[in-house]
Write an enzyme that holds these catalytic residues in place. Structure first.
Site: not given
Length: 296
Positions: A53-55, A57
């Site tokens: 998961l991107d930062p 998200v």
């Protein structure tokens, strides 16, 4: 070789060394950073998470502790579910619902330039795509999709099809395989529970750290004898004489084909290995499960 205790009889040390946390990832850190924090907090050498998961998200991030990190592959093909805000660059056309519905199919995407994977065209299945709320320039979407789907790219492509252009706003993952947002724990919950456990109150930590077998419930199982499990722990595959029970080997009412992934468990439900089903579990001799990962 001492086998692991049954899932519902493990002490806290055993849970920490073979457990799973259904974490509610906060905005800010990457999934990798969150996993590192949990590794340090729980005192484990190895920790793995169930899908990047991107930062920015948030949401469902299963985290595998200790020896359970060996089975992170079980999340590789897990269906993911997200809720996202689609920001249109102009007023939504009258047929926006029909336009969105056209993306509920197999789509083709190329990873973004900042992606860590090779940028080549690939297909991904959108299993369900629903409009939960709609405004003049915003849509709240729920997306169920194959692992590796880029929601940002999906939003961009919907905007092109709508003729308005669009980008992704907020994004939250609400499910990863059999884990969903109905039983999430935060990092604060975990840290508090670890402190309570140090003072002798284990209840909250036992609710947060579940036996790692929880991450394997979607796989067909084969029950093997403790003697066979000890041999598997030394690297031996599963042979027919070590099989106690060939079932349940059904998932969703369907019997898995040969070469499908399977988990071997002891009679008390402790996971022993992940492997590939290559022979007849009901046979009297021969190879039944070829090992992928030893879990004891």
């Amino acid at each position: 070789m001492t086998l692991r205790a049954p899932p519902d009889e493990r002490n806290l040390d055993s849970l920490r060394s073979f457990g799973v946390i259904n974490l509610d990832k906060p905005p800010g850190p990457s999934a990798h950073q969150v996993a590192a924090w949990i590794r340090d907090a729980t005192g484990q050498d190895r920790v793995a998470h169930g899908g990047t998961l991107d930062p920015k998200v948030t949401g469902c991030l299963p985290v595998l502790l200790g020896d359970a990190a060996r089975m992170a592959q079980v999340f590789d093909n897990a269906i993911k579910e997200y809720v996202t805000v689609l920001e249109l660059h102009d007023q939504a056309p009258a047929d926006i619902a029909d336009i969105v519905a056209e993306f509920e199919t197999e789509i083709y995407q190329k990873p973004p330039r900042k992606s860590a994977v090779k940028r080549q065209l690939r297909s991904r299945r959108i299993h369900a795509l629903d409009i939960l709320e709609q405004g003049e320039r915003r849509l709240l979407l729920r997306v169920r999709c194959a692992s590796g789907t880029y929601i940002r790219k999906l939003c961009h492509d919907i905007g092109l099809a709508a003729g308005t252009g669009a980008h992704m706003g907020d994004l939250r993952r609400t499910a990863t395989g059999t884990f969903d947002d109905g039983s999430l724990s935060t990092m604060h919950d975990l840290i508090d529970a670890l402190a309570f456990a140090e003072d002798g109150d284990e209840e909250q930590l036992r609710e947060i750290i579940q036996p790692a077998e929880r991450a394997l419930v979607h796989l067909p199982q084969i029950t093997i004898a403790p003697s066979a499990a000890r041999e598997v722990a030394e690297g031996a595959p599963v042979y027919a004489p070590g099989v106690i029970e060939a079932g349940p080997t059904e998932v969703g009412g369907a019997t898995p084909e040969i070469d499908s992934q399977i988990v071997a468990v002891t009679p008390d439900g402790a996971a022993v290995c992940l492997g590939t089903l290559v022979g007849d579990p009901g046979g009297e001799s021969g190879l039944v499960v070829d090992l992928d990962r030893v879990l004891v």
